[in-house]
Design a protein around this motif. Sequence first.
Motif, PDB file in Angstrom:
ATOM      1  N   ALA A 138      -1.146  13.982  -1.799  1.00 53.81           N
ATOM      2  CA  ALA A 138      -1.991  13.091  -0.939  1.00 53.81           C
ATOM      3  C   ALA A 138      -2.566  13.762   0.404  1.00 53.81           C
ATOM      4  O   ALA A 138      -3.590  13.645   0.696  1.00 53.81           O
ATOM      5  CB  ALA A 138      -1.150  12.002  -0.366  1.00 53.81           C
ATOM      6  N   LEU A 139      -1.669  14.733   0.930  1.00 49.88           N
ATOM      7  CA  LEU A 139      -1.922  15.258   2.073  1.00 49.88           C
ATOM      8  C   LEU A 139      -3.222  16.193   1.855  1.00 49.88           C
ATOM      9  O   LEU A 139      -4.097  16.474   2.649  1.00 49.88           O
ATOM     10  CB  LEU A 139      -0.820  15.799   2.730  1.00 49.88           C
ATOM     11  CG  LEU A 139      -1.063  16.848   4.112  1.00 49.88           C
ATOM     12  CD1 LEU A 139      -1.576  15.730   5.200  1.00 49.88           C
ATOM     13  CD2 LEU A 139       0.185  17.359   4.509  1.00 49.88           C
ATOM     14  N   THR A 140      -2.998  16.942   0.863  1.00 46.85           N
ATOM     15  CA  THR A 140      -4.007  18.029   0.424  1.00 46.85           C
ATOM     16  C   THR A 140      -5.395  17.560   0.221  1.00 46.85           C
ATOM     17  O   THR A 140      -6.247  17.986   0.745  1.00 46.85           O
ATOM     18  CB  THR A 140      -3.420  18.647  -0.681  1.00 46.85           C
ATOM     19  OG1 THR A 140      -2.122  19.346  -0.547  1.00 46.85           O
ATOM     20  CG2 THR A 140      -4.456  19.732  -1.344  1.00 46.85           C
ATOM     21  N   ASN A 141      -5.275  16.253  -0.726  1.00 44.70           N
ATOM     22  CA  ASN A 141      -6.628  15.544  -0.732  1.00 44.70           C
ATOM     23  C   ASN A 141      -7.131  14.834   0.335  1.00 44.70           C
ATOM     24  O   ASN A 141      -8.542  14.861   0.407  1.00 44.70           O
ATOM     25  CB  ASN A 141      -6.439  14.748  -2.059  1.00 44.70           C
ATOM     26  CG  ASN A 141      -6.347  15.677  -3.455  1.00 44.70           C
ATOM     27  OD1 ASN A 141      -6.843  16.418  -3.641  1.00 44.70           O
ATOM     28  ND2 ASN A 141      -5.004  14.916  -4.076  1.00 44.70           N
ATOM     29  N   VAL A 172      -6.799   4.826 -10.911  1.00 41.83           N
ATOM     30  CA  VAL A 172      -7.587   5.256  -9.622  1.00 41.83           C
ATOM     31  C   VAL A 172      -7.531   6.840  -9.783  1.00 41.83           C
ATOM     32  O   VAL A 172      -8.585   7.649  -9.656  1.00 41.83           O
ATOM     33  CB  VAL A 172      -6.844   4.739  -8.297  1.00 41.83           C
ATOM     34  CG1 VAL A 172      -7.549   5.465  -7.196  1.00 41.83           C
ATOM     35  CG2 VAL A 172      -7.199   3.391  -8.265  1.00 41.83           C
ATOM     36  N   ILE A 173      -6.382   7.549 -10.130  1.00 37.29           N
ATOM     37  CA  ILE A 173      -6.068   9.060 -10.128  1.00 37.29           C
ATOM     38  C   ILE A 173      -6.946   9.490 -11.046  1.00 37.29           C
ATOM     39  O   ILE A 173      -7.714  10.296 -10.727  1.00 37.29           O
ATOM     40  CB  ILE A 173      -4.599   9.298 -10.080  1.00 37.29           C
ATOM     41  CG1 ILE A 173      -4.156   8.987  -8.860  1.00 37.29           C
ATOM     42  CG2 ILE A 173      -4.623  10.733 -10.402  1.00 37.29           C
ATOM     43  CD1 ILE A 173      -2.596   9.121  -9.055  1.00 37.29           C
ATOM     44  N   ASP A 174      -7.026   8.861 -12.175  1.00 32.99           N
ATOM     45  CA  ASP A 174      -7.879   9.414 -13.385  1.00 32.99           C
ATOM     46  C   ASP A 174      -9.502   9.101 -13.050  1.00 32.99           C
ATOM     47  O   ASP A 174     -10.109  10.258 -13.140  1.00 32.99           O
ATOM     48  CB  ASP A 174      -7.648   8.635 -14.787  1.00 32.99           C
ATOM     49  CG  ASP A 174      -6.312   9.005 -15.220  1.00 32.99           C
ATOM     50  OD1 ASP A 174      -5.485   9.951 -14.863  1.00 32.99           O
ATOM     51  OD2 ASP A 174      -5.662   8.096 -15.948  1.00 32.99           O
ATOM     52  N   ASP A 175      -9.861   8.191 -12.613  1.00 33.59           N
ATOM     53  CA  ASP A 175     -11.174   8.000 -12.318  1.00 33.59           C
ATOM     54  C   ASP A 175     -11.458   8.947 -10.829  1.00 33.59           C
ATOM     55  O   ASP A 175     -12.809   9.480 -11.332  1.00 33.59           O
ATOM     56  CB  ASP A 175     -11.637   6.371 -11.843  1.00 33.59           C
ATOM     57  CG  ASP A 175     -11.611   5.377 -12.935  1.00 33.59           C
ATOM     58  OD1 ASP A 175     -11.333   6.151 -14.221  1.00 33.59           O
ATOM     59  OD2 ASP A 175     -11.620   4.320 -12.928  1.00 33.59           O
ATOM     60  N   THR A 176     -10.822   8.931  -9.907  1.00 27.98           N
ATOM     61  CA  THR A 176     -11.286  10.156  -9.006  1.00 27.98           C
ATOM     62  C   THR A 176     -11.357  11.483  -9.566  1.00 27.98           C
ATOM     63  O   THR A 176     -12.156  12.238  -9.012  1.00 27.98           O
ATOM     64  CB  THR A 176     -10.149   9.677  -7.649  1.00 27.98           C
ATOM     65  OG1 THR A 176      -8.899  10.004  -8.133  1.00 27.98           O
ATOM     66  CG2 THR A 176     -10.686   8.454  -7.266  1.00 27.98           C
ATOM     67  N   ARG A 177     -10.515  11.783 -10.358  1.00 30.11           N
ATOM     68  CA  ARG A 177     -10.574  13.087 -10.785  1.00 30.11           C
ATOM     69  C   ARG A 177     -11.712  13.379 -11.540  1.00 30.11           C
ATOM     70  O   ARG A 177     -12.265  14.378 -11.468  1.00 30.11           O
ATOM     71  CB  ARG A 177      -9.262  13.579 -11.626  1.00 30.11           C
ATOM     72  CG  ARG A 177      -8.031  13.673 -10.711  1.00 30.11           C
ATOM     73  CD  ARG A 177      -6.806  14.489 -11.325  1.00 30.11           C
ATOM     74  NE  ARG A 177      -5.961  14.714 -10.094  1.00 30.11           N
ATOM     75  CZ  ARG A 177      -4.595  14.444 -10.549  1.00 30.11           C
ATOM     76  NH1 ARG A 177      -4.168  13.781 -11.517  1.00 30.11           N
ATOM     77  NH2 ARG A 177      -3.680  14.727  -9.499  1.00 30.11           N
ATOM     78  N   HIS A 178     -11.866  12.461 -12.512  1.00 29.04           N
ATOM     79  CA  HIS A 178     -13.399  12.438 -13.285  1.00 29.04           C
ATOM     80  C   HIS A 178     -14.509  12.599 -12.273  1.00 29.04           C
ATOM     81  O   HIS A 178     -15.611  13.404 -12.352  1.00 29.04           O
ATOM     82  CB  HIS A 178     -13.431  11.450 -14.273  1.00 29.04           C
ATOM     83  CG  HIS A 178     -14.650  11.443 -15.078  1.00 29.04           C
ATOM     84  ND1 HIS A 178     -14.607  12.387 -16.021  1.00 29.04           N
ATOM     85  CD2 HIS A 178     -15.810  10.878 -14.992  1.00 29.04           C
ATOM     86  CE1 HIS A 178     -15.938  12.284 -16.831  1.00 29.04           C
ATOM     87  NE2 HIS A 178     -16.656  11.246 -16.002  1.00 29.04           N
ATOM     88  N   ALA A 179     -14.466  11.761 -11.393  1.00 25.06           N
ATOM     89  CA  ALA A 179     -15.546  11.660 -10.076  1.00 25.06           C
ATOM     90  C   ALA A 179     -15.891  13.140  -9.488  1.00 25.06           C
ATOM     91  O   ALA A 179     -16.844  13.689  -9.325  1.00 25.06           O
ATOM     92  CB  ALA A 179     -15.599  10.702  -9.269  1.00 25.06           C
ATOM     93  N   ILE A 180     -14.440  13.537  -9.364  1.00 26.42           N
ATOM     94  CA  ILE A 180     -14.530  15.129  -8.446  1.00 26.42           C
ATOM     95  C   ILE A 180     -15.126  16.186  -9.476  1.00 26.42           C
ATOM     96  O   ILE A 180     -15.674  17.100  -9.072  1.00 26.42           O
ATOM     97  CB  ILE A 180     -13.117  15.430  -8.111  1.00 26.42           C
ATOM     98  CG1 ILE A 180     -12.684  14.341  -7.027  1.00 26.42           C
ATOM     99  CG2 ILE A 180     -12.883  16.766  -7.682  1.00 26.42           C
ATOM    100  CD1 ILE A 180     -11.331  14.619  -6.512  1.00 26.42           C
ATOM    101  N   LEU A 205       1.716   5.975  -4.836  1.00 26.17           N
ATOM    102  CA  LEU A 205       2.630   6.464  -5.944  1.00 26.17           C
ATOM    103  C   LEU A 205       3.621   7.536  -5.473  1.00 26.17           C
ATOM    104  O   LEU A 205       4.234   8.047  -6.329  1.00 26.17           O
ATOM    105  CB  LEU A 205       2.026   7.288  -7.063  1.00 26.17           C
ATOM    106  CG  LEU A 205       0.849   6.289  -7.768  1.00 26.17           C
ATOM    107  CD1 LEU A 205       0.270   6.945  -8.917  1.00 26.17           C
ATOM    108  CD2 LEU A 205       1.700   5.038  -8.431  1.00 26.17           C
ATOM    109  N   SER A 206       4.072   7.807  -4.155  1.00 24.17           N
ATOM    110  CA  SER A 206       4.983   8.326  -3.438  1.00 24.17           C
ATOM    111  C   SER A 206       4.743  10.039  -3.873  1.00 24.17           C
ATOM    112  O   SER A 206       5.677  10.590  -4.272  1.00 24.17           O
ATOM    113  CB  SER A 206       6.450   8.008  -3.963  1.00 24.17           C
ATOM    114  OG  SER A 206       6.363   6.646  -3.613  1.00 24.17           O
TER     115      SER A 206
END
Length: 183
Positions: free
Chosen positions: A46-49, A12-20, A40-41
């Motif tokens: 997470a707060l920033t995003n 999810v992190i990889d895909d969303t960063r690519h989308a961004i 993922l703790s």
Amino acid sequence: MALLKLHLYPRVIDDTRHAIDLLPHNMKAYFQLAQAQIALSDPSAALTNAKIAHEFCVEECMTGGKGASSLGPITELVLRAKKEDWERRENERVSGLGGLLGEVVRGLERSRDAELGAVEGEGEERETRVKEISDVWHKKIEDVKRVFESAEGSAGMKDESRRRKVPDWCVDDITFSVMLDPV
């Protein structure tokens, strides 16, 4: 969304960063990225995003877009991330208190050892002086330990008594910080 439901958070992190990268103003990508980071703790990221997603959502609402339906879930995510980040920082603070006592005691022991190393003389006179210095420093160390223990509260409530909690009603839904009385 499917990867979030399948708990494949690194993907999810990889895909969303690519989308961004492809669309920097992508509210949904920031929202999903924050959800994966919380899972993922990593509450500070997470707060920033989540705040970025919230900002984009508010902008979309102001321009008449269809982001109004997402405002509630994004706000909840920001509050959850803020709460988890607070808990993480509070755990670090509480665990650091025990480390502080150790540092203070080690410092006192170094001072004691330096003073003992400087004792001159021979025989019984030297032993008496060493005993006096050791007793004085032992009393100082015990006093410091007693002060730290009294600051912690009763032995059964050590962890909970040192924890600071911010009630949910104190957090402002607009700025996501503790509300202040304007008067």
